[in-house]
Write a protein that holds these residues in place. Structure first.
Motif, PDB file in Angstrom:
ATOM      1  N   PRO A 175       0.911  -0.806  -0.588  1.00  0.00           N
ATOM      2  CA  PRO A 175       0.266  -0.039   0.149  1.00  0.00           C
ATOM      3  C   PRO A 175       0.706   1.524   0.304  1.00  0.00           C
ATOM      4  CG  PRO A 175       0.004  -1.119   2.264  1.00  0.00           C
ATOM      5  CD  PRO A 175       0.243  -2.324   1.196  1.00  0.00           C
ATOM      6  N   ASN A 176       2.220   1.629   0.246  1.00  0.00           N
ATOM      7  CA  ASN A 176       3.189   1.989   0.126  1.00  0.00           C
ATOM      8  C   ASN A 176       3.507   2.315  -0.362  1.00  0.00           C
ATOM      9  OD1 ASN A 176       4.397   0.254   1.275  1.00  0.00           O
ATOM     10  ND2 ASN A 176       5.732   1.830   2.758  1.00  0.00           N
ATOM     11  N   LEU A 177       3.332   2.190  -1.990  1.00  0.00           N
ATOM     12  CA  LEU A 177       3.696   1.918  -3.106  1.00  0.00           C
ATOM     13  C   LEU A 177       2.145   2.835  -4.018  1.00  0.00           C
ATOM     14  CD1 LEU A 177       5.900  -0.676  -4.336  1.00  0.00           C
ATOM     15  CD2 LEU A 177       6.452   1.572  -2.888  1.00  0.00           C
ATOM     16  N   VAL A 178       3.388   4.247  -4.566  1.00  0.00           N
ATOM     17  CA  VAL A 178       1.883   5.052  -5.470  1.00  0.00           C
ATOM     18  C   VAL A 178       2.971   5.246  -6.296  1.00  0.00           C
ATOM     19  CG1 VAL A 178       0.198   7.069  -4.965  1.00  0.00           C
ATOM     20  CG2 VAL A 178       0.333   5.339  -3.333  1.00  0.00           C
ATOM     21  N   SER A 179       1.193   5.234  -7.941  1.00  0.00           N
ATOM     22  CA  SER A 179       2.275   5.712  -8.661  1.00  0.00           C
ATOM     23  C   SER A 179       0.903   6.901  -9.271  1.00  0.00           C
ATOM     24  CB  SER A 179       1.603   4.480  -9.974  1.00  0.00           C
ATOM     25  OG  SER A 179       2.472   3.068  -9.485  1.00  0.00           O
ATOM     26  N   ILE A 180       1.733   7.129  -9.870  1.00  0.00           N
ATOM     27  CA  ILE A 180       0.906   8.985 -10.771  1.00  0.00           C
ATOM     28  C   ILE A 180       1.355   8.544 -11.965  1.00  0.00           C
ATOM     29  CG2 ILE A 180       1.028  10.290  -8.123  1.00  0.00           C
ATOM     30  CD1 ILE A 180       2.338  12.397  -9.693  1.00  0.00           C
ATOM     31  N   GLY A 181       0.523   9.555 -13.145  1.00  0.00           N
ATOM     32  CA  GLY A 181       0.849  10.230 -14.025  1.00  0.00           C
ATOM     33  C   GLY A 181      -0.193  11.282 -14.521  1.00  0.00           C
ATOM     34  N   SER A 182      -0.008  11.363 -16.189  1.00  0.00           N
ATOM     35  CA  SER A 182      -0.319  11.905 -16.786  1.00  0.00           C
ATOM     36  C   SER A 182      -0.838  12.203 -18.358  1.00  0.00           C
ATOM     37  CB  SER A 182       0.143  13.112 -16.327  1.00  0.00           C
ATOM     38  OG  SER A 182      -0.584  14.189 -17.346  1.00  0.00           O
ATOM     39  N   LEU A 183      -1.741  12.102 -18.575  1.00  0.00           N
ATOM     40  CA  LEU A 183      -1.555  12.433 -20.363  1.00  0.00           C
ATOM     41  C   LEU A 183      -1.272  13.540 -20.945  1.00  0.00           C
ATOM     42  CD1 LEU A 183      -4.973  10.107 -20.741  1.00  0.00           C
ATOM     43  CD2 LEU A 183      -2.551   9.302 -21.383  1.00  0.00           C
ATOM     44  N   SER A 184      -0.488  14.931 -20.586  1.00  0.00           N
ATOM     45  CA  SER A 184      -0.392  15.896 -20.762  1.00  0.00           C
ATOM     46  C   SER A 184       0.951  15.690 -22.120  1.00  0.00           C
ATOM     47  CB  SER A 184      -0.682  16.750 -19.635  1.00  0.00           C
ATOM     48  OG  SER A 184      -1.401  16.838 -18.687  1.00  0.00           O
ATOM     49  N   LYS A 185       1.946  15.041 -21.718  1.00  0.00           N
ATOM     50  CA  LYS A 185       3.187  14.712 -22.675  1.00  0.00           C
ATOM     51  C   LYS A 185       3.214  14.133 -23.516  1.00  0.00           C
ATOM     52  CE  LYS A 185       4.760  17.858 -18.707  1.00  0.00           C
ATOM     53  NZ  LYS A 185       4.890  19.617 -19.188  1.00  0.00           N
ATOM     54  N   LEU A 186       1.634  13.604 -23.658  1.00  0.00           N
ATOM     55  CA  LEU A 186       2.155  12.360 -24.849  1.00  0.00           C
ATOM     56  C   LEU A 186       0.376  12.901 -25.799  1.00  0.00           C
ATOM     57  CD1 LEU A 186       2.711   9.849 -25.854  1.00  0.00           C
ATOM     58  CD2 LEU A 186       0.492   8.987 -24.401  1.00  0.00           C
ATOM     59  N   TYR A 187      -0.623  13.375 -25.103  1.00  0.00           N
ATOM     60  CA  TYR A 187      -1.813  13.892 -26.022  1.00  0.00           C
ATOM     61  C   TYR A 187      -1.641  14.856 -25.876  1.00  0.00           C
ATOM     62  CZ  TYR A 187      -4.462   9.580 -25.891  1.00  0.00           C
ATOM     63  OH  TYR A 187      -4.671   8.170 -25.350  1.00  0.00           O
ATOM     64  N   TRP A 188      -1.939  16.051 -24.951  1.00  0.00           N
ATOM     65  CA  TRP A 188      -2.277  17.596 -24.880  1.00  0.00           C
ATOM     66  C   TRP A 188      -2.395  17.743 -22.936  1.00  0.00           C
ATOM     67  CZ3 TRP A 188      -7.017  20.778 -25.835  1.00  0.00           C
ATOM     68  CH2 TRP A 188      -6.396  21.489 -25.795  1.00  0.00           C
TER      69      TRP A 188
END
Lengths: 505, 505
Positions: free
Chosen positions: B332-345
């Protein structure tokens, strides 16, 4: 952690306990699912524990007290506590109070949840939801978001996707459209440089708090008020002070509180107050504008989210009273906020703040740190709706609103004649007082088990929602009823409420 | 207030002063406009004062020091200070230092601004912007947002606008699409209940900090790191500790810092680190996963925002290393984050967090208080893009990226052969070291006056960006160069940089 107070420490760790009414608020819609009540109750307490909303070692209320707060039998609570003990989630030592087992909670957490949103976040299976003041999507808006070509020509569409997409202040065309809308329709002079676009009215409130209020600073609100404001203030560690407003705000009392506490911010909903729906008279507004002029260190925030939802049938822009900031358009401590969520659709998540350029600069820096700006393309659609079919949408929503209010008020008068409420001038909610010494928290729990969700008054109050540091919570005789459902459903819901045994009413 | 330190009190009010380098950061792109330099400088200081970023009574740097930090003559600074005094914005008593006149600043404010975003927020007129790592909109994305019918059938479109529009966790169809995307393409097993949709990667970071980090708690980051993370941490009052990463993160050093400080959160960018573009080797990832398993009270956040932007030409999903959370999918203390801002827009402002259900519940409550959820309709469009043309967009963006990197790196090698940088594996930025004892802050100021914006290294550093409490700021020999502009512009920008007099380089 709300609604808790310190008790004697055990093994050097301070023990917290939570009151029955405060726990009932956090439990929210626990009975709105399939299964025996004791299992539903235990499951909900487990979930709150896993989410860190009930702290390590927290002492749960006595069975008898929680049973009364939830309008269930003591056996139901006893069985739920036993199940929690069986599952290793709770423990009782030497016949003492039941408490949450420490290792079951997450470490980071001093989490202070507001029962209002905690309830809304739970998937639930109620028959009629009178708790959420959310409107369905206006047809003009649904058409435009599904097919932007209806409101934007190809050049306008391409102009947005040719940019980087990052607009912490908001897309320029929407800032300009909102400024024009405020100036032309809402009698509030504004330039585009005085506008920042937010993700709904909630973010407008949250950004102002994050930017302008330091932890521990006093903030004054009407009591009752919009629970989303209480939630954001609570999380920011503000010291929230309520001024009674169930029957309208007394400007003398507000002035006394402001002069005494010198708050960083005063949050008001003068136009169709949430929850009472009352319009603040013009004379009171002038008093408050003068108070603001004499209190330059305090921001006065006028939440205009409901301003275009009058129950009267005149044109929506024919306000009987001006926005506060219109009484001092260049006064930097008069700030206005608003949203299109209640007129167009909540799914747009589009709101705004009108403030001085200096404050807008700070808010834009706060917005950059929070999310670097709201999604860009939809902002162009909304700008086009503001320039185009806006007045038509206002007219459509006005008819929508009046038919619903009439249905709810008529059904209440017929089936629950001993309920009373201040006659609303606009907005989406009634603030109804239950007769006698009723505890609306217990009533809301009973209603939920009959399939109808209402908001108990304590969740809209500074002093009972757990915002104050004492936070033990008091009971309230009020419920907030939203009239955002279709008229038939509203009438059916009132029939259900009227059938609830008198003890719970 | 960043970059300030306390000096002796005058009349009982502590006097703060700001260092020349720290003020230069806040000034950002001040010369990028029309007019004489001293007027531009005075105007920008006035603006920062009105916005509350320069505090009442703040002592400005000595003319000589500020002139050196800005790469301008001492006369320019002297004339700017004189103009500020003439306008009543500043004062000097008895020939002492120049300070901001107290009454010109707003009261609420202990505002701590990050020069990185302060600069980006300013409208500016540079010829080539190498400071913003923002991509242009992928054609498939531009088409879908302008005409949703391309990716959604009428039933799918109507399904969204029939809802209330409030989804603090994210639209269910997008939560499921992101979970599938992570599982199938990024080798990170995920269920929809483990996903919350955010307004871009920035809000993912900000919500985690707001929900999981209390003021004063230690947080560990790579140094240098993404400045948006520093900005959010700074505003939250976290105690930020940097671990050197200019040449890659040393896991031994990270482990030592984590065991010593027991931070609430560790923020890492293992896949195409911002700013260096380096990929953390598999062995280091395994070390960090083991460290996380041994540190249950610390959240380890893996920022995967750039993970689909490799510079190699293999398929984008053929990572040479797994996401951290893939090494312990149930931890539970491994958290992932991300975004489509750099791939899509970037204009989509759509990101995500993958975490345990308990953490997701807390984050959803925090998101409800922040904005009650991101705009709903676009989430359905993005879900359709993830299910549909995603791989085609990855391929298109990969070609886009490689042509730009090749142009920038080639031009630098040809025109500025004494600049060095670690060879990036992916991402959008170069971390270039200037030769000699260069101060990249002064160089960035000189570049700006020649029409090219670059980010001085200190703005990406814990210890020089003013996040630490001492906050006097040190200089850095690095600049961050984003290769998000068309190849011709990148080559022109390097020619401009190479023409800057050697003293500033």
């Amino acid at each position: 952690m709300i609604g808790t107070k310190m008790a004697e420490p055990i093994h050097g760790i301070p023990v917290q306990k939570i009151g029955a009414a405060a726990l009932a608020d956090l439990l929210g819609r626990w009975p709105a699912a399939e299964g025996p009540l004791y299992r539903l109750l235990a499951a909900r307490i487990s979930r709150l524990t896993d989410a860190g909303e009930l702290a390590a070692g927290l002492r749960l209320p006595a069975e008898r007290d929680l049973a009364a707060a939830l309008s269930v039998s003591r056996n139901t609570v006893a069985a739920a506590y036993q199940l929690l003990r069986d599952e290793g989630m709770a423990e009782s030592r030497q016949g003492a109070a039941t408490r949450i087992v420490p290792h079951r909670t997450t470490p980071a957490a001093v989490h202070r949840a507001n029962g209002f949103f905690a309830g809304l976040l739970e998937a639930s299976a109620v028959d009629v939801d009178l708790s959420l003041a959310a409107v369905d999507c206006a047809p003009q808006v649904a058409a435009a978001v599904a097919d932007p070509a209806i409101v934007l020509d190809p050049a306008e569409r391409a102009a947005v996707t040719r940019t980087s997409g990052y607009f912490p202040h908001g897309l320029p065309v929407l800032r300009a459209a909102i400024a024009g809308h405020l100036t032309d329709r809402l009698r509030l002079p504004a330039g585009a440089v005085q506008i920042i676009v937010t993700t709904g009215g909630q973010q407008a409130i949250d950004l102002l708090i994050r930017s302008e209020v330091l932890p521990g600073q006093p903030v004054v609100v009407e009591d009752p008020t919009y629970p989303g404001a209480l939630d954001a203030l609570q999380r920011a560690g503000a010291r929230v002070i309520g001024v009674p407003a169930a029957e309208g705000l007394d400007p003398d009392r507000l002035e006394h509180v402001v002069r005494t506490h010198r708050p960083a911010l005063v949050y008001l909903i003068p136009t169709y107050h949430n929850p009472t729906g009352r319009l603040m008279p013009a004379g009171h507004r002038e008093r408050i504008a003068r108070l603001a002029a004499a209190s330059p260190d305090t921001l006065f925030v006028d939440d205009m989210t409901l301003a275009e939802l009058p129950l009267g049938d005149g044109p929506a822009w024919a306000f009987r009273a001006l926005p506060l900031a219109a009484l001092g358009p260049d006064q930097p401590n008069l700030v206005s906020i608003g949203s299109l969520s209640k007129l167009y659709w909540g799914g747009l998540r589009t709101g705004w703040i009108r403030a001085s350029e200096g404050i807008i600069a700070r808010l834009a820096a706060a917005k950059a740190a929070a999310d670097q700006g709201s999604a860009a393309f939809q902002q162009a659609i909304i700008a086009a709706l503001l320039r185009g079919p806006h007045d038509e949408i206002v007219k459509w929503r006005g008819e929508w609103l009046r038919s619903r209010y009439t249905a709810l008020a008529g059904a209440l008068r017929a089936s629950l004649p001993d309920w009373t409420w201040p006659e609303p001038d606009g907005g989406l909610t009634l603030w109804a007082r239950l007769p006698g010494e009723a505890d609306s928290g217990a009533f809301a729990q009973a209603a939920l088990r009959h399939g109808v969700a209402v908001v108990p008054g304590r969740l809209l109050s500074v002093y009972s929602a757990g915002v104050d540091s004492a936070g033990t919570g008091t009971t309230s005789e009020y419920v907030r009823l939203a009239y955002a459902q279709p008229p038939d459903l509203l009438r059916a819901a009132v029939r259900t409420l009227a059938a609830i045994p008198a003890r719970s009413r």
